[in-house]
Scaffold this motif. Structure first.
Motif, PDB file in Angstrom:
ATOM      1  N   UNK A 195      44.641  68.154  31.128  1.00  0.00           N
ATOM      2  CA  UNK A 195      43.998  68.711  29.318  1.00  0.00           C
ATOM      3  C   UNK A 195      42.487  68.784  30.415  1.00  0.00           C
ATOM      4  N   UNK A 196      42.293  68.663  31.475  1.00  0.00           N
ATOM      5  CA  UNK A 196      41.139  69.287  31.549  1.00  0.00           C
ATOM      6  C   UNK A 196      41.173  71.100  31.580  1.00  0.00           C
ATOM      7  N   UNK A 197      42.127  71.741  31.724  1.00  0.00           N
ATOM      8  CA  UNK A 197      42.447  72.872  31.714  1.00  0.00           C
ATOM      9  C   UNK A 197      42.192  72.952  30.656  1.00  0.00           C
ATOM     10  N   UNK A 198      42.659  72.642  29.607  1.00  0.00           N
ATOM     11  CA  UNK A 198      42.974  73.164  28.107  1.00  0.00           C
ATOM     12  C   UNK A 198      41.630  72.796  27.736  1.00  0.00           C
ATOM     13  N   UNK A 199      40.950  71.553  28.202  1.00  0.00           N
ATOM     14  CA  UNK A 199      39.602  71.803  27.781  1.00  0.00           C
ATOM     15  C   UNK A 199      38.636  72.697  28.301  1.00  0.00           C
ATOM     16  N   UNK A 200      38.912  73.494  29.366  1.00  0.00           N
ATOM     17  CA  UNK A 200      38.246  74.873  29.938  1.00  0.00           C
ATOM     18  C   UNK A 200      38.595  75.742  29.698  1.00  0.00           C
ATOM     19  N   UNK A 201      39.758  75.996  29.505  1.00  0.00           N
ATOM     20  CA  UNK A 201      40.426  76.817  28.662  1.00  0.00           C
ATOM     21  C   UNK A 201      39.329  77.455  27.393  1.00  0.00           C
ATOM     22  N   UNK A 202      39.043  76.018  26.248  1.00  0.00           N
ATOM     23  CA  UNK A 202      39.050  76.061  25.150  1.00  0.00           C
ATOM     24  C   UNK A 202      37.164  76.581  24.908  1.00  0.00           C
ATOM     25  N   UNK A 203      36.589  75.837  26.027  1.00  0.00           N
ATOM     26  CA  UNK A 203      34.805  76.342  25.971  1.00  0.00           C
ATOM     27  C   UNK A 203      34.691  77.385  26.267  1.00  0.00           C
ATOM     28  N   UNK A 204      35.443  78.273  27.555  1.00  0.00           N
ATOM     29  CA  UNK A 204      35.491  79.788  27.925  1.00  0.00           C
ATOM     30  C   UNK A 204      36.073  80.401  26.441  1.00  0.00           C
ATOM     31  N   UNK A 264      35.650  79.904  23.029  1.00  0.00           N
ATOM     32  CA  UNK A 264      35.036  79.503  21.669  1.00  0.00           C
ATOM     33  C   UNK A 264      34.232  80.258  21.818  1.00  0.00           C
ATOM     34  N   UNK A 265      33.203  80.140  22.348  1.00  0.00           N
ATOM     35  CA  UNK A 265      31.581  81.248  22.239  1.00  0.00           C
ATOM     36  C   UNK A 265      32.393  82.583  21.601  1.00  0.00           C
ATOM     37  N   UNK A 266      33.253  83.164  21.795  1.00  0.00           N
ATOM     38  CA  UNK A 266      34.063  84.774  21.948  1.00  0.00           C
ATOM     39  C   UNK A 266      34.470  84.505  20.681  1.00  0.00           C
ATOM     40  N   UNK A 267      35.102  83.446  20.565  1.00  0.00           N
ATOM     41  CA  UNK A 267      35.679  83.197  19.239  1.00  0.00           C
ATOM     42  C   UNK A 267      35.076  82.569  17.884  1.00  0.00           C
ATOM     43  N   UNK A 268      34.185  82.409  17.877  1.00  0.00           N
ATOM     44  CA  UNK A 268      33.107  81.982  16.979  1.00  0.00           C
ATOM     45  C   UNK A 268      32.262  83.156  16.558  1.00  0.00           C
TER      46      UNK A 268
END
Length: 815
Positions: free
Chosen positions: A289-298, A300-304
């Motif tokens: 879950x930590x890995x998933x959250x950190x990947x998502x944070x990395x 998300x800004x580009x996707x947004x």
């Protein structure tokens, strides 16, 4: 004495009073576990608070803070005290004097102390540089002095931790992985470190740190109880040993079990393993879950930016009916209805294993909460999905553990409960019984292309040791259980019989190949009768190898593989209608015949040493050099005393015997006499191998009586006494009268030791029996040796005489 009275005694009487109150608390039978740990922390708080008050008179801007385990209020009987003397940087001389007033009384009582003196800024700076300091401060608790100073530090440390979590959590994960690599997995170790091993107390603390970051949280169910159980065991270990130790050594397990009111050491280990398994699984889920959250944070800004600020939707890829992949995990499809689809758990598990992906925690929990039981017998799809899961290789392990964590395995296979977390007190075994069964299925999946019924192989691999949860011979008990399970799973009558036969005889090939004379027709016929068909033999061969490979490195080698393959070839011939070769007619190899003729011509021993680095004929290369050292081939004119002479010479030269065979070789027509042939695998205990000429010279002297082997070995043992270790079980000697028509088979099971084979050979010579052939094998620290013996006239020993020889040999080995 009440807790309040104990505290008052500590306050009123200084260090001596604290020591007496502490001892009284630790010896109270009525209080143990969390209440005792909390009471001990409270007692220590009161004592240290009194010391602080006495030493800090007139001093402002200072506080005493408990950190680490003491900060959590979890003091075990021999725990060290983790203390931070916090100050605002004002009167440093007064702070230094206060530190002396605090630390020296602790040391005077013989308590371990981890201490520091820092300002809040210094504490935060050190925490930023040292992850272990940071983790300790996350559990900071006020003991005495300026409460506001402590509270402000706690607030700042937690804020720092949360702000720095994206950087610090990967560092913490790496730290946990390195520790696991060094210490091993708590749930499988016979002498585990309760704190440092994977699944131990440090991992439980790491999960608390992850939760404090607000980035992810561990599965809570059962985690607190698992942690409490390990702490209770550590308390009992401290009381039993009187030392601050976290390693649960074999010799202390019975005493620790008694301290906890448990039946025996196995019950203790099983509870420890169950707790460790919960913590290990929670760690796996949390770090994913930590890995998933950190990947998502990395990302998300580009996707947004690409999507104009909209929130991205995670992709869901179908894997099977009701099962999809999402964000690197296997989850249930939105349309899945577990309450209407009892096969869904197996289908989801098989899909996850086939894809090499983890099963989502939420998916497994939903399945456990809502799925209906399978009908009996299982529908065909359920059986097929189980076989698919078992045949998926290494990913099967993580998926199976996810099902285990939520109780789905025991709901599918109720008999599994008896082998869950069951320890195996054998140094050869790396795993608990249940993990060994899964490891065997994983190994068997590599052999599914070489058998005609891979489904039967995989299910037999899963069930082959299922009888270890019952009293008596686990193979016999396992056969009964396997019949029931295979029938419930939905196999037909013939398949059920094959699976039961494989479970009943899963040790038959390896035991026979390494401990019996394959040249004896009775040996081959007995195996053929037990197996019954060539199809079953094919499956049993694959299961034997998978079982041994899953046991540990000491249980399998190319040499053992060649012995089993030779036995399988002979049994296959019998099942096909060919009679086994007469042992008197077995042809020697060209090398054996050359040595035998030379020995007969010279009347003295002849030997050769040959490195064995390639797998024997018919064996697949393993990728590693053959670990059994070198082949020692000896031919010597048939005479008394050959076995103890050869074994003694090898022991003198510090050569370890890994496998050994001895048999009588009849020479070609026109050559008088007979020759004993010894085909052994040996390795140097340390250093290099001796020269063959030197071995031969000593063997000649041993056979003519001019070399006192027993005296030389005794002198060496006296000069280099062996270190004391765990007391090994006593040697056991048994007679197997039906194993051969041509000789009496005496089997010896003992702790391996230098000179063991020499002692056995000499005892057999003293009993006036002739060793017709010998089959020696070493599994870790255990030696299992079989000797085919006859009387002087060459006939098998009468029953009472054989029993007497066995008793005498047992007495010799125990003396």
């Amino acid at each position: 004495m009440t807790g309040t009275n104990v505290q008052n005694e500590a306050e009123d009487s200084g260090p001596g009073g604290y020591a007496a109150a502490r001892l009284r608390l630790l010896t109270e039978e009525a209080r143990s576990g969390p209440p005792r740990r909390a009471a001990l922390a409270e007692l220590t708080d009161d004592w240290l608070g009194g010391l602080f008050a006495a030493g800090a008179e007139g001093l402002r801007g200072a506080s005493l803070v408990a950190v680490g385990g003491y900060g959590r209020g979890e003091l075990s009987p021999r725990s060290d005290l983790d203390l931070l003397l916090l100050h605002d940087g004002g009167d440093t001389k007064a702070v230094a004097a206060l530190a002396d007033r605090l630390w020296y009384p602790v040391w005077d009582l013989g308590l371990d102390l981890d201490h520091s003196v820092r300002t809040p800024d210094e504490a935060r700076k050190t925490a930023g540089e040292d992850l272990k300091v940071q983790l300790g401060l996350l559990d900071a608790r006020h003991v005495a002095g300026d409460l506001g100073l402590t509270a402000s530090l706690r607030t700042a440390v937690l804020a720092d931790w949360r702000n720095q979590a994206p950087k610090r959590l990967p560092e913490l994960q790496e730290l946990c992985a390195e520790r696991a690599e060094r210490q091993g997995e708590l749930q499988y170790l016979l002498e585990p470190d309760l704190k440092e091993a994977r699944g131990g107390l440090r991992d439980a603390t790491a999960l608390r740190a992850v939760a404090a970051s607000w980035l992810a949280d561990a599965p809570r169910e059962g985690l607190a109880d698992a942690r409490r159980r390990l702490l209770d065991v550590r308390d009992a270990l401290h009381l039993a040993t009187g030392r601050a130790t976290d390693r649960l050594a074999l010799q202390e397990q019975d005493q620790v079990a008694a301290e906890l009111g448990l039946l025996d050491a196995d019950t203790l280990l099983r509870q420890v393993y169950e707790a460790a398994r919960i913590i290990s699984y929670a760690s796996d889920v949390t770090w994913r879950e930590v890995g998933r959250v950190l990947r998502s944070r990395a990302v998300r800004p580009r996707l947004r930016a690409m999507l104009g600020g909209g929130k991205p939707t995670a992709e869901r890829s179908p894997l099977a009916e009701g099962v999809v992949e999402q964000d690197g995990e296997v989850v249930l499809a939105r349309a899945a209805r577990p309450e209407r689809d009892p096969v869904l758990p197996l289908r989801a598990a098989a899909a996850a294993a086939q894809a090499g992906l983890p099963l989502s925690l939420h998916a497994v929990r939903r399945l456990a909460a809502t799925v209906r039981p399978l009908s009996t017998p299982w529908p065909a799809e359920a059986r097929e999905q189980l076989v698919t899961l078992l045949g998926s290789g290494r990913p099967t392990i993580d998926v199976w553990e996810a099902l285990e964590a939520e109780g789905l395995v025991t709901r599918l296979l109720p008999d599994w409960e008896r082998v869950r977390c069951r320890p195996q007190r054998n140094a050869v075994h790396l795993w608990t019984v249940d993990r060994h069964l899964i490891e065997t299925a994983v190994r068997a999946s590599e052999f599914t292309r070489r058998v005609s019924r891979p489904d039967l192989l995989l299910v037999a691999a899963l069930l082959h040791d299922i009888g270890k949860g019952w009293p008596g011979d686990h193979s016999v008990a396992g056969e009964i259980i396997a019949k029931d399970v295979a029938t419930r799973i939905g196999f037909d009558r013939n398949d059920v019989t094959v699976i039961a036969t494989l479970v009943r005889h899963h040790l038959l090939l390896i035991d026979t190949a390494t401990r019996r004379d394959l040249e004896d027709p009775a040996t081959v016929r007995s195996v053929a009768e037990a197996v019954g068909s060539e199809g079953t033999l094919e499956l049993l061969h694959a299961l034997t190898e998978a079982d041994a490979l899953a046991t540990g490195p000491a249980a399998w080698s190319s040499w053992r593989g060649s012995l089993v393959a030779d036995l399988v070839k002979r049994v296959s011939a019998v099942l096909a209608g060919d009679a086994p070769d007469d042992p008197e007619e077995a042809a020697p190899t060209a090398e054996q015949e050359r040595l035998a003729l030379e020995a007969a011509a010279t009347g003295s021993p002849v030997l050769s040493l040959r490195a064995q680095t390639e797998p024997p004929a018919g064996q697949e290369p393993s990728g590693d050099p053959e670990p059994l050292g070198v082949e020692l081939l000896i031919a010597v004119p048939d005479q008394p005393g050959v076995l103890p002479a050869v074994a003694g010479v090898l022991a003198m030269h510090r050569l370890t015997v890994r496998t050994a065979e001895l048999r009588s070789l009849h020479l070609p027509a026109g050559v008088d006499g007979s020759v004993l042939l010894l085909d052994w695998r040996v390795a140097a205990e340390y250093g290099s191998l001796p020269q063959a000429a030197r071995l031969r010279s000593d063997l000649v002297r041993a056979l003519d009586g001019s070399l006192d082997i027993a005296g030389r070995l005794a002198e060496r043992d006296a000069a280099y006494p062996r270190r004391r270790g765990v007391v090994a079980p006593a040697a056991r000697v048994s007679v197997h009268p039906a194993a051969s028509r041509l000789a009496t088979v005496i089997e010896v099971r003992s702790q391996d030791a230098p000179g063991l084979l020499f002692r056995i050979g000499r005892a057999l010579e003293d009993a006036s029996v002739r060793v017709r052939s010998a089959h020696v094998s070493t599994l870790g620290a255990n030696a299992v040796d079989a000797f085919y013996v006859t009387g002087p006239e060459g006939a098998p020993l009468p029953g009472d005489e054989a029993a007497a020889v066995a008793r005498k040999l047992e007495e010799t080995l125990r003396g």
